[in-house]
Design a protein around this motif. Structure first.
Motif, PDB file in Angstrom:
ATOM      1  N   ILE A 111      44.076 -20.731  55.691  1.00 19.70           N
ATOM      2  CA  ILE A 111      43.669 -20.239  57.012  1.00 19.70           C
ATOM      3  C   ILE A 111      42.423 -20.984  57.487  1.00 19.70           C
ATOM      4  O   ILE A 111      42.324 -21.379  58.655  1.00 19.70           O
ATOM      5  N   ARG A 112      41.478 -21.188  56.583  1.00 17.81           N
ATOM      6  CA  ARG A 112      40.238 -21.899  56.924  1.00 17.81           C
ATOM      7  C   ARG A 112      40.541 -23.317  57.382  1.00 17.81           C
ATOM      8  O   ARG A 112      39.979 -23.787  58.375  1.00 17.81           O
ATOM      9  N   ASN A 113      41.418 -24.009  56.667  1.00 12.01           N
ATOM     10  CA  ASN A 113      41.743 -25.385  57.028  1.00 12.01           C
ATOM     11  C   ASN A 113      42.370 -25.458  58.419  1.00 12.01           C
ATOM     12  O   ASN A 113      42.064 -26.365  59.210  1.00 12.01           O
ATOM     13  N   ALA A 114      43.239 -24.488  58.714  1.00 10.32           N
ATOM     14  CA  ALA A 114      43.875 -24.449  60.036  1.00 10.32           C
ATOM     15  C   ALA A 114      42.852 -24.136  61.117  1.00 10.32           C
ATOM     16  O   ALA A 114      42.938 -24.641  62.243  1.00 10.32           O
ATOM     17  N   ALA A 115      41.866 -23.298  60.782  1.00 13.42           N
ATOM     18  CA  ALA A 115      40.826 -22.954  61.756  1.00 13.42           C
ATOM     19  C   ALA A 115      39.911 -24.139  62.021  1.00 13.42           C
ATOM     20  O   ALA A 115      39.440 -24.339  63.148  1.00 13.42           O
ATOM     21  N   ALA A 116      39.655 -24.924  60.989  1.00 15.82           N
ATOM     22  CA  ALA A 116      38.737 -26.054  61.126  1.00 15.82           C
ATOM     23  C   ALA A 116      39.392 -27.267  61.763  1.00 15.82           C
ATOM     24  O   ALA A 116      38.742 -28.029  62.494  1.00 15.82           O
ATOM     25  N   HIS A 117      40.694 -27.450  61.494  1.00 13.79           N
ATOM     26  CA  HIS A 117      41.368 -28.648  62.009  1.00 13.79           C
ATOM     27  C   HIS A 117      42.871 -28.412  62.017  1.00 13.79           C
ATOM     28  O   HIS A 117      43.499 -28.376  60.955  1.00 13.79           O
ATOM     29  N   ILE A 118      43.431 -28.222  63.183  1.00  9.83           N
ATOM     30  CA  ILE A 118      44.869 -28.001  63.279  1.00  9.83           C
ATOM     31  C   ILE A 118      45.592 -29.348  63.350  1.00  9.83           C
ATOM     32  O   ILE A 118      45.239 -30.217  64.145  1.00  9.83           O
ATOM     33  N   SER A 119      46.567 -29.535  62.492  1.00 12.84           N
ATOM     34  CA  SER A 119      47.377 -30.749  62.456  1.00 12.84           C
ATOM     35  C   SER A 119      48.788 -30.324  62.077  1.00 12.84           C
ATOM     36  O   SER A 119      49.053 -29.152  61.815  1.00 12.84           O
ATOM     37  N   SER A 120      49.706 -31.276  62.027  1.00 10.47           N
ATOM     38  CA  SER A 120      51.073 -30.920  61.639  1.00 10.47           C
ATOM     39  C   SER A 120      51.103 -30.345  60.231  1.00 10.47           C
ATOM     40  O   SER A 120      51.851 -29.411  59.940  1.00 10.47           O
ATOM     41  N   THR A 121      50.241 -30.873  59.360  1.00 12.19           N
ATOM     42  CA  THR A 121      50.198 -30.389  57.973  1.00 12.19           C
ATOM     43  C   THR A 121      49.626 -28.989  57.881  1.00 12.19           C
ATOM     44  O   THR A 121      50.216 -28.095  57.263  1.00 12.19           O
ATOM     45  N   THR A 122      48.457 -28.764  58.515  1.00  9.85           N
ATOM     46  CA  THR A 122      47.838 -27.442  58.433  1.00  9.85           C
ATOM     47  C   THR A 122      48.676 -26.403  59.169  1.00  9.85           C
ATOM     48  O   THR A 122      48.706 -25.234  58.777  1.00  9.85           O
ATOM     49  N   GLN A 123      49.369 -26.818  60.243  1.00 10.27           N
ATOM     50  CA  GLN A 123      50.229 -25.881  60.974  1.00 10.27           C
ATOM     51  C   GLN A 123      51.397 -25.434  60.105  1.00 10.27           C
ATOM     52  O   GLN A 123      51.738 -24.252  60.066  1.00 10.27           O
ATOM     53  N   LYS A 124      52.009 -26.374  59.403  1.00  6.33           N
ATOM     54  CA  LYS A 124      53.121 -26.028  58.506  1.00  6.33           C
ATOM     55  C   LYS A 124      52.648 -25.088  57.405  1.00  6.33           C
ATOM     56  O   LYS A 124      53.340 -24.130  57.048  1.00  6.33           O
ATOM     57  N   GLN A 125      51.483 -25.371  56.862  1.00 13.05           N
ATOM     58  CA  GLN A 125      50.940 -24.523  55.793  1.00 13.05           C
ATOM     59  C   GLN A 125      50.616 -23.124  56.306  1.00 13.05           C
ATOM     60  O   GLN A 125      50.858 -22.125  55.614  1.00 13.05           O
ATOM     61  N   LEU A 126      50.077 -23.053  57.527  1.00 13.27           N
ATOM     62  CA  LEU A 126      49.745 -21.758  58.114  1.00 13.27           C
ATOM     63  C   LEU A 126      51.008 -20.966  58.407  1.00 13.27           C
ATOM     64  O   LEU A 126      51.073 -19.759  58.135  1.00 13.27           O
ATOM     65  N   ASP A 127      52.029 -21.629  58.956  1.00 11.87           N
ATOM     66  CA  ASP A 127      53.302 -20.956  59.234  1.00 11.87           C
ATOM     67  C   ASP A 127      53.947 -20.460  57.948  1.00 11.87           C
ATOM     68  O   ASP A 127      54.497 -19.353  57.902  1.00 11.87           O
ATOM     69  N   ALA A 128      53.888 -21.281  56.896  1.00 12.37           N
ATOM     70  CA  ALA A 128      54.477 -20.889  55.612  1.00 12.37           C
ATOM     71  C   ALA A 128      53.754 -19.679  55.038  1.00 12.37           C
ATOM     72  O   ALA A 128      54.383 -18.749  54.499  1.00 12.37           O
TER      73      ALA A 128
END
Length: 206
Positions: free
Chosen positions: A140-157
Motif C-alpha cells: 500500500i505504501r509503495n502504491a501511495a508513494a509512486h503509482i506505476s503498472s507494477t504497483t497498481q497490479k500489486q495493489l489490485d492483487a
C-alpha cells in the motif's frame, strides 16, 4: 531516546496523521464533503506514507535505545550481543557498510534483531508475528508513494485477496477505507495492529 519517548513520539505522529485525515473528510451542514475526491485521495495517500515513516522511525529509535542500554517500559534492559556507546554509534551499527537500512522490509528487520540482540527479543517477536501484514502495508505504501503498472497490479492483487473478489484499478484510498470482516477499515486495522506492536516492543515483551 528512552523507550517511553520512542512510543510517545510514534503515537503523537499517528494522532497528527489522523487529524489530517479527519480534516480532509469534513462535511458541511448538508452532509456533503467540503473537499473534493481528488483532495481526499491525496491526503489518504500522503497519510499512508507518513504512517509508514512513523513506524519505521519508531523501529530505528527503539533499536538504538536498546543498543545503548536504555531499559524497556518495564525497567528491564534488553539483552544485546553488542553495546553502542551512544545513539549515533547505534545508528552506524544498524546501517553497517550499507548506505541506509531498509526499515520497510520485515525480513531484514528480523535478521538485524538476530544479529545484535539475543535470540528471544521483543523486536523479533513483534515483527515475526506481524510480518505478513507489514509486507501488505509495504504494498500500500509503495502504491501511495509512486503509482506505476507494477504497483497498481500489486495493489489490485492485495485488495482482491483481502476482500475475496476481483478488484481492478484500485486506489490507495479505496483500499484503506474498505471494511474488513472484523468491522474495521483497513486503516483502523493497521493503526491498531502497529500500535499494539509498538507497545509490545517498548515493554520488552517476547
Amino acid at each position: 531516546m528512552t523507550a517511553a519517548a520512542c512510543l510517545l513520539e510514534y503515537r503523537e505522529s499517528v494522532q497528527k496523521i489522523e487529524s489530517y485525515i479527519a480534516a480532509a473528510h469534513t462535511v458541511n451542514a448538508t452532509g456533503h464533503y467540503v473537499h473534493g475526491q481528488d483532495y481526499r485521495q491525496f491526503v489518504i495517500s500522503s497519510a499512508v506514507v507518513r504512517f509508514s515513516v512513523a513506524w519505521e522511525s519508531f523501529l530505528e529509535h527503539i533499536y538504538c535505545a536498546f543498543l545503548v542500554g536504555e531499559p524497556d517500559l518495564e525497567g528491564n534492559v534488553v539483552p544485546c550481543c553488542v553495546r553502542a556507546v551512544d545513539e549515533q554509534h547505534a545508528q552506524r551499527l544498524l546501517i553497517g557498510t550499507n548506505t541506509y537500512f531498509d526499515w520497510t522490509n520485515p525480513d531484514k528487520i528480523i535478521q538485524l534483531s538476530e544479529l545484535y540482540l539475543e535470540r528471544d527479543n521483543p523486536i523479533h517477536t513483534a515483527i515475526s508475528s506481524t510480518k505478513n501484514d507489514l509486507f501488505d502495508l509495504k504494498t500500500i505504501r509503495n502504491a501511495a508513494a509512486h503509482i506505476s503498472s507494477t504497483t497498481q497490479k500489486q495493489l489490485d492483487a492485495l485488495a482482491s485477496r483481502l476482500f475475496n473478489r476481483q478488484m481492478i484499478g484500485t486506489t490507495v484510498s479505496d483500499v484503506v477505507n474498505l471494511v474488513k470482516t472484523d468491522g474495521k477499515t483497513v486503516w483502523e486495522y493497521y493503526k491498531d495492529l502497529l500500535d499494539a506492536a509498538a507497545e509490545s516492543v517498548a515493554k520488552g515483551q517476547v
